[in-house]
Design an enzyme around this catalytic site. Structure first.
Site, PDB file in Angstrom:
ATOM      1  N   GLY A 182       4.640   6.722  -1.078  1.00  0.00           N
ATOM      2  CA  GLY A 182       4.721   5.890   0.119  1.00  0.00           C
ATOM      3  C   GLY A 182       6.059   5.843   0.836  1.00  0.00           C
ATOM      4  O   GLY A 182       6.106   5.613   2.041  1.00  0.00           O
ATOM      5  N   VAL A 207      -1.584  -2.833   5.655  1.00  0.00           N
ATOM      6  CA  VAL A 207      -1.035  -2.000   6.724  1.00  0.00           C
ATOM      7  C   VAL A 207      -0.966  -0.537   6.291  1.00  0.00           C
ATOM      8  O   VAL A 207      -1.004  -0.226   5.096  1.00  0.00           O
ATOM      9  CB  VAL A 207       0.373  -2.482   7.137  1.00  0.00           C
ATOM     10  N   ASP A 267      -0.478   4.466   3.047  1.00  0.00           N
ATOM     11  CA  ASP A 267      -1.822   5.023   3.207  1.00  0.00           C
ATOM     12  C   ASP A 267      -2.917   3.992   2.996  1.00  0.00           C
ATOM     13  O   ASP A 267      -2.717   2.959   2.349  1.00  0.00           O
ATOM     14  CB  ASP A 267      -2.048   6.145   2.207  1.00  0.00           C
ATOM     15  N   ARG A 305      -0.735   8.291   6.285  1.00  0.00           N
ATOM     16  CA  ARG A 305       0.689   8.390   5.955  1.00  0.00           C
ATOM     17  C   ARG A 305       1.500   9.031   7.080  1.00  0.00           C
ATOM     18  O   ARG A 305       2.688   8.795   7.216  1.00  0.00           O
ATOM     19  CB  ARG A 305       0.890   9.223   4.686  1.00  0.00           C
ATOM     20  N   ASP A 329       4.596  -5.953  -2.099  1.00  0.00           N
ATOM     21  CA  ASP A 329       3.412  -6.781  -1.853  1.00  0.00           C
ATOM     22  C   ASP A 329       3.409  -7.907  -2.892  1.00  0.00           C
ATOM     23  O   ASP A 329       4.053  -8.933  -2.681  1.00  0.00           O
ATOM     24  CB  ASP A 329       2.189  -5.852  -1.938  1.00  0.00           C
TER      25      ASP A 329
HETATM   26  P1  IMP Z   1       2.941  -4.465  -5.427  1.00  0.00           P
HETATM   27  O1  IMP Z   1       3.154  -4.067  -6.853  1.00  0.00           O
HETATM   28  O2  IMP Z   1       1.768  -5.378  -5.265  1.00  0.00           O
HETATM   29  O3  IMP Z   1       4.179  -5.010  -4.763  1.00  0.00           O
HETATM   30  O4  IMP Z   1       2.450  -3.186  -4.667  1.00  0.00           O
HETATM   31  C1  IMP Z   1       3.281  -2.188  -4.316  1.00  0.00           C
HETATM   32  C2  IMP Z   1       2.511  -0.964  -3.890  1.00  0.00           C
HETATM   33  O5  IMP Z   1       1.173  -1.241  -3.428  1.00  0.00           O
HETATM   34  C3  IMP Z   1       3.209  -0.349  -2.707  1.00  0.00           C
HETATM   35  O6  IMP Z   1       4.214   0.525  -3.140  1.00  0.00           O
HETATM   36  C4  IMP Z   1       2.102   0.342  -1.973  1.00  0.00           C
HETATM   37  O7  IMP Z   1       1.913   1.627  -2.510  1.00  0.00           O
HETATM   38  C5  IMP Z   1       0.884  -0.504  -2.267  1.00  0.00           C
HETATM   39  N1  IMP Z   1       0.614  -1.431  -1.151  1.00  0.00           N
HETATM   40  C6  IMP Z   1       0.794  -2.764  -1.146  1.00  0.00           C
HETATM   41  N2  IMP Z   1       0.448  -3.302   0.025  1.00  0.00           N
HETATM   42  C7  IMP Z   1       0.067  -2.265   0.820  1.00  0.00           C
HETATM   43  C8  IMP Z   1      -0.394  -2.186   2.188  1.00  0.00           C
HETATM   44  O8  IMP Z   1      -0.515  -3.166   2.939  1.00  0.00           O
HETATM   45  N3  IMP Z   1      -0.694  -0.938   2.636  1.00  0.00           N
HETATM   46  C9  IMP Z   1      -0.583   0.179   1.855  1.00  0.00           C
HETATM   47  N4  IMP Z   1      -0.156   0.135   0.593  1.00  0.00           N
HETATM   48  C10 IMP Z   1       0.167  -1.076   0.069  1.00  0.00           C
HETATM   49 MG    MG Z   2       4.172   2.610  -3.155  1.00  0.00          MG
END
Ligand code: IMP
Ligand code: MG
Length: 175
Positions: free
Chosen positions: A35, A143, A149, A155, A93
């Protein structure tokens, strides 16, 4: 949600801030694939201090003994001991990925460890992480674009878009 010019102006400002903060040091940027590829490419163009950049993947798998998801860092060949490490992420996130990653990297005793993320969803945060460099704080919506993606697609888009959900009853945030 965020057009290309706005994104790239903000990324240039972040790069300027990081360059000032790391003056006289040689930070190691650790970019998380896939990403962050577009964000890190844009960011690096604005970094004016000598630096290294490397790329890792984070593999997730369900632990057999618990309900937790274990994250494994793949591809980190650099010795980060004593280094000033800046993790470069597309989006924070829940923060669970960054929390685990920081924990694992910290065991290798870097001199410092910071997070630079293009996007941050503060209301989705469920882990004790606080990114030092944030491009944009956004609402808790799914998003895509600029490296992010949806099911592998999007992407290549040069701006950030909100995913339009088909089902009107769908209210959960994506991940
Ligand atoms: P976290 O561990 O929940 O913070 O998630 C991190 C990963 O989830 C990011 O590096 C993204 O790959 C994916 N992700 C989280 N939210 C989104 C979004 O809104 N769009 C796309 N990928 C997301
Ligand atoms: Mg990621």
């Amino acid at each position: 949600m965020i057009d290309r010019a706005t994104l790239e102006t903000r990324i240039a400002a972040l790069a300027g801030q990081i360059s000032a903060d790391y003056a006289g040091r040689q930070p190691l940027f650790v970019a998380i694939l896939n990403g962050s590829f577009m964000f890190v490419a844009q960011l690096m163009k604005g970094i004016s201090v000598a630096c290294d950049v490397t790329f890792v993947r984070v593999a997730s798998y369900q632990a057999t003994e618990s309900s937790g998801v274990v994250k494994e860092i793949l591809g980190l060949t650099e010795d980060i001991r004593g280094r000033d490490v800046i993790i470069v992420e597309d989006i924070v996130d829940t923060g669970l990925t960054m929390f685990e990653l920081c924990g694992q990297l910290a065991t290798q005793k870097p001199n410092s460890l910071k997070i630079a993320t293009m996007l941050f969803k503060p209301t989705a945060l469920r882990a004790d992480v606080s990114p030092s460099y944030v491009g944009f704080e956004i609402d808790n919506k799914f998003v895509l674009g600029y490296g992010l993606d949806y099911d592998g697609l999007g992407r290549n888009l040069a701006a950030i878009y909100v995913l339009q959900q088909d089902a009107p009853t769908e209210t959960t945030g994506g991940n």
